[in-house]
Design an enzyme around this catalytic site. Sequence first.
Site, short mmCIF file in Angstrom:
data_model
loop_
_atom_site.label_atom_id
_atom_site.label_comp_id
_atom_site.label_asym_id
_atom_site.label_seq_id
_atom_site.Cartn_x
_atom_site.Cartn_y
_atom_site.Cartn_z
N PRO A 2 0.80 -1.20 0.00
CA PRO A 2 0.00 0.00 0.00
C PRO A 2 0.85 1.28 0.00
O PRO A 2 2.01 1.26 0.42
CB PRO A 2 -0.81 -0.12 1.29
CG PRO A 2 0.03 -0.95 2.18
CD PRO A 2 0.80 -1.88 1.30
N GLU A 3 0.27 2.37 -0.49
CA GLU A 3 0.94 3.67 -0.54
C GLU A 3 0.35 4.58 0.54
O GLU A 3 -0.42 4.13 1.40
CB GLU A 3 0.78 4.28 -1.93
CG GLU A 3 1.35 3.40 -3.04
CD GLU A 3 1.18 3.99 -4.43
OE1 GLU A 3 1.10 5.23 -4.54
OE2 GLU A 3 1.12 3.21 -5.40
#
Length: 288
Positions: A2-3
Site C-alpha cells: 500500500p501507498e
Amino acid sequence: MPELPEVEHVCRNLQKLVVGKTIGCVEVRLPRIICYPSIQEFCAQLQGLTIQGVRRRGKYLIFSIPPFELISHLRMEGQYRLAISEEEQPHTHVVFHFTDGTELRYRDVRQFGTMHLTDRPENYPIGLQTLGPEPFDESLNASYFLQIAGRRKLSVKALLLQQDVIAGIGNIYADEALFLAGIHPAASCWQLKKKDWQRLLVSVREILQMAIEAGGSTIRSYADGYGRHGGFQIQLQVYQREGQPCQHCGREIVKIRLAGRGTHFCPKCQKIPRVQSDSQSVQRRKEA
C-alpha cells in the site's frame, strides 16, 4: 502497495481500534518480520504496555507504546486486523493479544513486511530516517522541487517515487498525479518550469486527498483494519488502464516502463515539454 492513502486509512482505523488497549502478550509466528530487537526482547518488552497512539510517516505506521515506538512497514501486502481469539486467519505472522480478549493480527501473504521496536531514533529503520517531506507539508513548494531536480536527467516519474525526495508516493498515485497535472511521466526533471512543479504538487495533494477519502485503492489485496477494501480504484484515470480510451480525450492509454515500474499515461493529455537550450535553462533557474 500500500501507498500513503492506504497507510493513512489503516492508521486512522487503528487509532479507533487499538489505542488504549493493553498488550497481554505477543506471539511471533514468522521471526523474520521482527527486524529489531531479538524476538525474545520484542515480546518481553511489549508485555503489559498500553498503546497510546498510532501515526503515519510516509508509508510507515508508528505505534506509540511508551517507552517504545513500534515501527511497522506493510510493504507489498501487509494487513492489520482486530479479531477475537476464537477467529483464525491464514497468513497471520504476528499476534498482539490484548488483555480485553481481542487480538491485533498482522497478516502478510508475501511476507515482506517489517517491524522495529525501539526507544531510540537511531535504531529507526534507515528508510524512515531518510524520508523526505510529507506531501501535505506546508513548507513543501515548487522551489523545493526545482532545487532538488536541478539539471538531473532523471524522469519526473522516477523522482516522485524517491522516498527521500517526497514521502509516501508510489506507482499508482505518481501516475494519477502526473495525468491530472498534464505532465508526461518520462519528462526530464530539468525540463520542468516552476509553474509545472507547482501544478504537479497541487495534483499530488488532490489525488492523495481523494484517495484517502475513498479509503485507498484495492488493486490486489489491500484491506483496512476493519477488513474493508478501498474504493479509489474505480476513479483511476490511467493506472492499469492500458489500451483503454482516455476519459478526457478518448486517446488510448499507453503503458511504458520507467524507473523499473509500469507507467501509464495518455500521450495526448500528457506531452513531454519542448527541449530548451542551455541558455534558456540557466535563465529559468535565475528567475526561479
